[in-house]
Scaffold this motif. Structure first.
Motif, mmCIF file in Angstrom:
data_model
loop_
_atom_site.group_PDB
_atom_site.id
_atom_site.type_symbol
_atom_site.label_atom_id
_atom_site.label_comp_id
_atom_site.label_asym_id
_atom_site.label_seq_id
_atom_site.Cartn_x
_atom_site.Cartn_y
_atom_site.Cartn_z
ATOM 1 N N GLY A 66 26.870 8.258 6.219
ATOM 2 C CA GLY A 66 25.658 7.941 5.408
ATOM 3 C C GLY A 66 25.741 7.694 4.259
ATOM 4 N N ALA A 67 26.880 6.916 3.936
ATOM 5 C CA ALA A 67 27.427 6.407 2.671
ATOM 6 C C ALA A 67 26.143 5.267 2.182
ATOM 7 N N LYS A 68 26.120 4.369 3.210
ATOM 8 C CA LYS A 68 25.138 3.331 2.890
ATOM 9 C C LYS A 68 24.050 3.603 3.872
ATOM 10 N N THR A 69 23.014 2.967 3.700
ATOM 11 C CA THR A 69 21.833 3.066 4.543
ATOM 12 C C THR A 69 21.726 1.608 5.097
ATOM 13 N N ALA A 70 21.080 1.604 6.112
ATOM 14 C CA ALA A 70 20.501 0.380 6.753
ATOM 15 C C ALA A 70 19.812 -0.530 5.609
ATOM 16 N N ASP A 71 18.628 0.037 5.054
ATOM 17 C CA ASP A 71 17.978 -0.580 3.654
ATOM 18 C C ASP A 71 18.952 -0.952 2.955
ATOM 19 N N ASP A 72 20.033 -0.374 2.475
ATOM 20 C CA ASP A 72 20.923 -0.985 1.332
ATOM 21 C C ASP A 72 21.747 -1.953 1.711
ATOM 22 N N GLN A 73 21.924 -2.226 3.087
ATOM 23 C CA GLN A 73 22.906 -3.222 3.408
ATOM 24 C C GLN A 73 21.816 -4.110 3.556
ATOM 25 N N HIS A 74 20.536 -4.325 4.007
ATOM 26 C CA HIS A 74 19.621 -5.270 4.036
ATOM 27 C C HIS A 74 19.331 -5.811 2.584
ATOM 28 N N ASP A 75 19.022 -5.131 1.762
ATOM 29 C CA ASP A 75 18.714 -5.448 0.355
ATOM 30 C C ASP A 75 20.192 -6.079 -0.186
ATOM 31 N N ILE A 76 21.237 -5.688 -0.060
ATOM 32 C CA ILE A 76 22.352 -6.341 -0.644
ATOM 33 C C ILE A 76 22.643 -7.756 0.114
ATOM 34 N N SER A 77 22.550 -7.755 1.462
ATOM 35 C CA SER A 77 22.425 -9.009 2.332
ATOM 36 C C SER A 77 21.693 -9.948 1.671
ATOM 37 N N LYS A 78 20.298 -9.606 1.514
ATOM 38 C CA LYS A 78 19.385 -10.405 1.118
ATOM 39 C C LYS A 78 19.627 -10.983 -0.437
ATOM 40 N N SER A 79 20.110 -10.091 -1.336
ATOM 41 C CA SER A 79 20.539 -10.591 -2.679
ATOM 42 C C SER A 79 21.599 -11.709 -2.629
ATOM 43 N N LYS A 80 22.584 -11.372 -1.892
ATOM 44 C CA LYS A 80 23.652 -12.266 -1.636
ATOM 45 C C LYS A 80 23.151 -13.566 -1.018
ATOM 46 N N ARG A 81 22.166 -13.638 -0.129
ATOM 47 C CA ARG A 81 21.957 -14.819 0.266
ATOM 48 C C ARG A 81 20.898 -15.628 -0.877
ATOM 49 N N ILE A 82 20.101 -14.933 -1.495
ATOM 50 C CA ILE A 82 19.237 -15.457 -2.771
ATOM 51 C C ILE A 82 20.354 -16.081 -3.832
ATOM 52 N N TRP A 83 21.294 -15.170 -3.961
ATOM 53 C CA TRP A 83 22.500 -15.787 -5.041
ATOM 54 C C TRP A 83 23.064 -17.054 -4.749
ATOM 55 N N LEU A 84 23.677 -16.931 -3.411
ATOM 56 C CA LEU A 84 24.076 -18.277 -2.759
ATOM 57 C C LEU A 84 23.176 -19.606 -2.877
ATOM 58 N N LYS A 85 21.870 -19.063 -2.493
ATOM 59 C CA LYS A 85 21.095 -20.508 -2.321
ATOM 60 C C LYS A 85 20.630 -20.827 -4.073
#
Length: 108
Positions: A66-85
C-alpha cells in the motif's frame, strides 16, 4: 528529469528524534539503521528535501503493497509526461488531426 536528492544526515537525525524511534505511519518500534526516510510529497513535484517533507517509516510501510496507490502512480506518470512534453522530449503524435470542420450556416 532532475536527479532525486536524498535527505542529508542532519535532516535524517532530526527526523528520527522527532518520531521518537517509531514509524510515523504504523507506530512500529524502529532500530537505528532500520528506518527509511520518505518524502511526504514526492521530490519530483516539489524538489524539497527539508525536514518538513520528511517522514520516518518502517520497511513494510515504505516498500509495502500500500505504499503507493494507483492514483499516486497516475499523477506521477502524468506529471512526467507533461514535463517531457514541455522540454520537447516527448514524441509528437503521428496520427493526423481529425476535425469535424466548420458549420455551413450561422444558425444555432
Amino acid at each position: 528529469m532532475p536527479p532525486r536528492i536524498e535527505f542529508d544526515k542532519k535532516t535524517r537525525g532530526i527526523a528520527f528524534q522527532r518520531c521518537a524511534g517509531n514509524c510515523e505511519n504504523c507506530g512500529m518500534r524502529l532500530k537505528v539503521g532500520e528506518a527509511e526516510y520518505d518524502h511526504i510529497i514526492p521530490y519530483y513535484f516539489t524538489q524539497d528535501s527539508s525536514l518538513s517533507n520528511c517522514q520516518v517509516l518502517c520497511v513494510p510501510c515504505h516498500r509495502g503493497e500500500g505504499a503507493k496507490t494507483a492514483d499516486d502512480q497516475h499523477d506521477i506518470s502524468k506529471s512526467k509526461r507533461i514535463w517531457l512534453k514541455h522540454n520537447g522530449a516527448w514524441p509528437k503524435s503521428k496520427a493526423p488531426i481529425r476535425g469535424g470542420g466548420f458549420r455551413k450556416t450561422r444558425d444555432v
